[in-house]
Design an enzyme around this catalytic site. Structure first.
Site, PDB file in Angstrom:
ATOM      1  N   ARG A 223       5.219 -12.632   9.927  1.00  0.00           N
ATOM      2  CA  ARG A 223       6.002 -11.253   9.579  1.00  0.00           C
ATOM      3  C   ARG A 223       7.318 -11.270  10.231  1.00  0.00           C
ATOM      4  O   ARG A 223       7.688 -12.166  10.993  1.00  0.00           O
ATOM      5  CB  ARG A 223       5.059 -10.222  10.423  1.00  0.00           C
TER       6      ARG A 223
ATOM      7  N   GLU B 112       0.774  -1.080  -0.014  1.00  0.00           N
ATOM      8  CA  GLU B 112       0.025   0.009  -0.161  1.00  0.00           C
ATOM      9  C   GLU B 112       1.018   1.409  -0.052  1.00  0.00           C
ATOM     10  O   GLU B 112       1.693   1.411   0.862  1.00  0.00           O
ATOM     11  CB  GLU B 112      -0.841   0.088   1.193  1.00  0.00           C
TER      12      GLU B 112
ATOM     13  N   LYS C 225       4.361   0.969   9.030  1.00  0.00           N
ATOM     14  CA  LYS C 225       4.484   2.199   8.215  1.00  0.00           C
ATOM     15  C   LYS C 225       3.664   3.423   8.945  1.00  0.00           C
ATOM     16  O   LYS C 225       4.416   4.496   9.064  1.00  0.00           O
ATOM     17  CB  LYS C 225       3.743   2.089   6.881  1.00  0.00           C
TER      18      LYS C 225
HETATM   19  P1  ATP Z   1       2.510  -1.735   7.621  1.00  0.00           P
HETATM   20  O1  ATP Z   1       1.823  -2.250   8.914  1.00  0.00           O
HETATM   21  O2  ATP Z   1       3.870  -1.432   8.030  1.00  0.00           O
HETATM   22  O3  ATP Z   1       1.818  -0.599   6.826  1.00  0.00           O
HETATM   23  P2  ATP Z   1       1.242  -3.624   5.925  1.00  0.00           P
HETATM   24  O4  ATP Z   1       1.400  -4.868   6.061  1.00  0.00           O
HETATM   25  O5  ATP Z   1      -0.126  -2.662   6.131  1.00  0.00           O
HETATM   26  O6  ATP Z   1       2.512  -3.119   6.987  1.00  0.00           O
HETATM   27  P3  ATP Z   1       1.650  -3.313   2.901  1.00  0.00           P
HETATM   28  O7  ATP Z   1       1.846  -2.342   2.348  1.00  0.00           O
HETATM   29  O8  ATP Z   1       0.187  -3.698   2.958  1.00  0.00           O
HETATM   30  O9  ATP Z   1       1.948  -3.069   4.596  1.00  0.00           O
HETATM   31  O10 ATP Z   1       2.466  -4.646   2.844  1.00  0.00           O
HETATM   32  C1  ATP Z   1       2.984  -4.971   1.520  1.00  0.00           C
HETATM   33  C2  ATP Z   1       3.320  -6.461   1.674  1.00  0.00           C
HETATM   34  O11 ATP Z   1       4.518  -6.624   2.347  1.00  0.00           O
HETATM   35  C3  ATP Z   1       1.981  -7.558   2.230  1.00  0.00           C
HETATM   36  O12 ATP Z   1       2.006  -8.497   1.558  1.00  0.00           O
HETATM   37  C4  ATP Z   1       2.414  -7.566   3.759  1.00  0.00           C
HETATM   38  O13 ATP Z   1       2.105  -8.973   4.170  1.00  0.00           O
HETATM   39  C5  ATP Z   1       4.264  -7.459   3.455  1.00  0.00           C
HETATM   40  N1  ATP Z   1       4.638  -7.271   4.824  1.00  0.00           N
HETATM   41  C6  ATP Z   1       4.461  -6.126   5.527  1.00  0.00           C
HETATM   42  N2  ATP Z   1       5.213  -5.968   6.747  1.00  0.00           N
HETATM   43  C7  ATP Z   1       5.744  -7.284   6.712  1.00  0.00           C
HETATM   44  C8  ATP Z   1       6.722  -7.788   7.657  1.00  0.00           C
HETATM   45  N3  ATP Z   1       7.083  -7.079   8.777  1.00  0.00           N
HETATM   46  N4  ATP Z   1       7.194  -8.950   7.486  1.00  0.00           N
HETATM   47  C9  ATP Z   1       6.799  -9.591   6.253  1.00  0.00           C
HETATM   48  N5  ATP Z   1       5.987  -8.936   5.274  1.00  0.00           N
HETATM   49  C10 ATP Z   1       5.662  -7.733   5.598  1.00  0.00           C
HETATM   50 MG    MG Z   2      -1.515  -2.498   5.010  1.00  0.00          MG
END
Ligand code: ATP
Ligand code: MG
Length: 552
Positions: free
Chosen positions: A262, A37, A272
């Site tokens: 994760r 995202e 983020k």
């Molecule tokens: P954040 O909470 O940091 O925004 P998110 O999962 O909402 O994390 P996205 O931009 O939706 O962020 O993530 C893109 C991809 O990266 C998704 O498939 C998510 O599962 C993966 N991802 C995000 N954070 C992690 C992590 N700490 N370890 C492994 N994969 C991750």
């Molecule tokens: Mg997200």
């Protein structure tokens, strides 16, 4: 596809895919996607997902798409999209296609209409709060909305009006019609669409109706013919909904969602939203502050793409959540830089040393290897003359036990140079040491001294022929290993995470160094030229990592 090798470590997802291929599933294709995202910069957690998605595609001769999941316009912007694309490339991967969920808005809307036509979705006038209240709990079933049995015709008319801007934000939503008694709360008529008058970075004001993640993601995967949709464990409970949507829409191609744990890294945060707060509130200088666990921050701190890929390989992919020690990441960069970084000398806190028996106005050019093992990195010259600078810490008037460096009347080897002996200390009125008086032994260049043992070796630079530099020493961003579990994670910030050293002196050969170039400052650590603030007339170096693990 990327020129980089696939991750070498086998994991349970690879086993599953191998099994699928052996069964002839998906015509033996492997198509993955990385779906960020664009609401912030990528962090080290995303690196795990990138390495897994792209690495898996490479391993099985498939391909991987970059897909921006841009369905929350208020939080997303083009800067983040550009930064994300840049970071993925920097890590060494190239995508087959770059897609945007917003490219599918029209199709998604039509799929929404299809669900209504099949009797699997309805327009609800309950507020978000009311929907939450009627959703029930883990132990109590939910309550059906009074709008649940609206006719298909009415639903279609209302949904179209929602799209055309006839209603205020929040007045209606589209919900899936599944089961308010489902044990899995995600299946209790989840919201699929909401009305939001927000400017979208790509579709501007064309839409006031935005699809929810659970509706968007599975359909986007289906449209792109993704075979294996790899996501983190928190989506496990959403998988039934993922499958439900695709099944009801009779998607010709039904991707398989597989969840993995994760990455959580000690002494930092991988969210983020929280990283955004650090930037917004000025606790760091930006998304690319070298203390940030973002890829932009790690890059600026001197981490290499290879070290991050190695790290992801090393931590592996499992279904079990765990915390990874910072030492694991640091080990990866140390290993890479130990092999590749050019050696230099830098004195962080200089102490003047006058070599009384060295001819004044003479400067000799000594030669030093740029790397102890790798001859291909060549050599350089080091100007040597009467006044040199050593590290204040490398001299002790009253040496502690086992001190192997310079002491009064003691001898030490200057790295790549002569052995010197200290005869006198010059102090100011307060008793601070201003200067050391020494002599050098002209017979000891590249040779062992006759008849005596000199154990210590210290680094140095010529006072006259060296360059001033600012050195930025970074430490852990947080004081506690699991800041994300703190009630107020801001309070857990380490106030000493940055120490700026002004007045350091570095060897002359660094005059032509370029942004991001990496070095080992002998006996100190690995450093890189700061990409933003360093100027030829005022060099600034960031410490990437110390020479040894200091975390234990
Ligand atoms: P954040 O909470 O940091 O925004 P998110 O999962 O909402 O994390 P996205 O931009 O939706 O962020 O993530 C893109 C991809 O990266 C998704 O498939 C998510 O599962 C993966 N991802 C995000 N954070 C992690 C992590 N700490 N370890 C492994 N994969 C991750
Ligand atoms: Mg997200």
């Amino acid at each position: 596809m990327s020129s980089n090798e696939a991750n070498t470590a086998e994991n349970f997802i690879h086993h599953k895919i191998t099994h699928d291929i052996n069964q002839g599933l998906n015509d033996c294709n492997v198509i993955t996607r990385f779906p960020p995202e664009p609401n912030g910069y990528l962090h080290i957690g995303h690196a795990k997902s990138i390495c897994l998605n792209f690495g898996t595609a490479i391993k099985f001769n498939g391909h991987c798409n970059l897909r921006f999941d841009d369905t929350n316009p208020e939080k997303e912007n083009i800067e983040f999209m550009n930064a994300i694309a840049e970071d993925v490339k920097w890590l060494g991967y190239s995508w087959h296609e770059v897609n945007y969920a917003s490219d599918y808005f029209e199709q998604l809307y039509n799929y929404g209409v299809q669900l209504i036509q099949k009797g699997y979705a309805y327009v609800d006038s309950l507020s978000a709060e009311e929907i939450r209240q009627l959703r029930g709990t883990l132990t109590e079933p939910g309550t059906e909305s009074p709008d649940r049995n609206r006719t298909i015709e009415d639903n279609i008319t209302l949904f179209e009006k929602m799209k055309n801007g006839a209603f205020a934000d929040g007045s209606y939503v589209l919900r899936a019609k599944i089961d308010m008694n489902a044990p899995n709360i995600n299946m209790r008529d989840p919201t699929l669409y909401r009305i939001r008058r927000a400017h979208h970075p790509r579709t501007a004001n064309n839409w006031c109706l935005y699809p929810m993640y659970d509706f968007t993601h599975c359909i986007s995967d289906g449209i792109e013919n993704i075979t294996h949709s790899l996501c983190t464990l928190e989506f496990e409970d959403h998988r039934p909904l993922y499958d439900w949507v695709l099944t009801q829409l009779q998607f010709p191609h039904h991707p398989q969602q597989i969840e993995f744990a994760r990455l959580s890294l000690e002494y930092t945060i991988v969210s983020k939203r929280k990283l955004h707060l650090l930037v917004e509130q000025g606790h760091v200088s930006g998304w690319d502050d070298p203390r940030m666990p973002t890829l932009a921050g790690l890059r600026r701190a001197g981490f290499t793409p290879k070290s991050i890929r190695d790290f992801c390989d090393r931590i592996g992919v499992t279904k079990k959540d765990s915390w990874i020690e910072m030492g694991v990441l640091e080990h990866s960069i140390r290993e890479d830089l130990n092999a590749s970084a050019t050696r230099k000398m830098a004195v962080l806190k200089p102490l003047r040393v006058v070599l009384e028996n060295y001819p004044e106005d003479t400067c000799e050019q000594l030669t030093a290897n740029n790397h102890p093992q790798n001859d291909q990195l060549g050599s350089r010259t080091l100007p040597f003359d009467q006044v040199i600078l050593i590290e204040q810490d490398d001299f002790a008037e009253i040496p502690p036990a086992k001190f192997k460096r310079l002491t009064l009347n003691g001898e030490v080897r200057l790295r790549n140079s002569y052995i010197i002996k200290c005869h006198g200390i010059i102090k100011n009125e307060q008793g601070d040491i201003l200067e050391l008086r020494c002599t050098y032994d002209p017979d000891t260049l590249g040779k062992k001294p006759e008849g005596r043992k000199v154990k210590g070796v210290i680094h140095w630079v010529s006072e006259k022929h060296s360059l001033p530099a600012e050195i930025r020493l970074y430490d852990r961003l947080f004081n506690v290993p699991h800041p994300e579990s703190e009630e107020d994670f801001i309070c857990a910030l380490n106030p000493n995470s940055l120490e700026v050293i002004n007045g350091a002196k570095v060897e002359m050969s660094l005059a032509n160094s370029r942004a991001n170039e990496q070095y080992q400052f002998e006996r100190i650590g690995y450093f890189c030229v700061d990409s933003k603030d360093s100027k030829p007339e005022q060099l600034i170096f960031n410490r990437t990592v110390t020479l040894r693990d200091t975390w234990k």
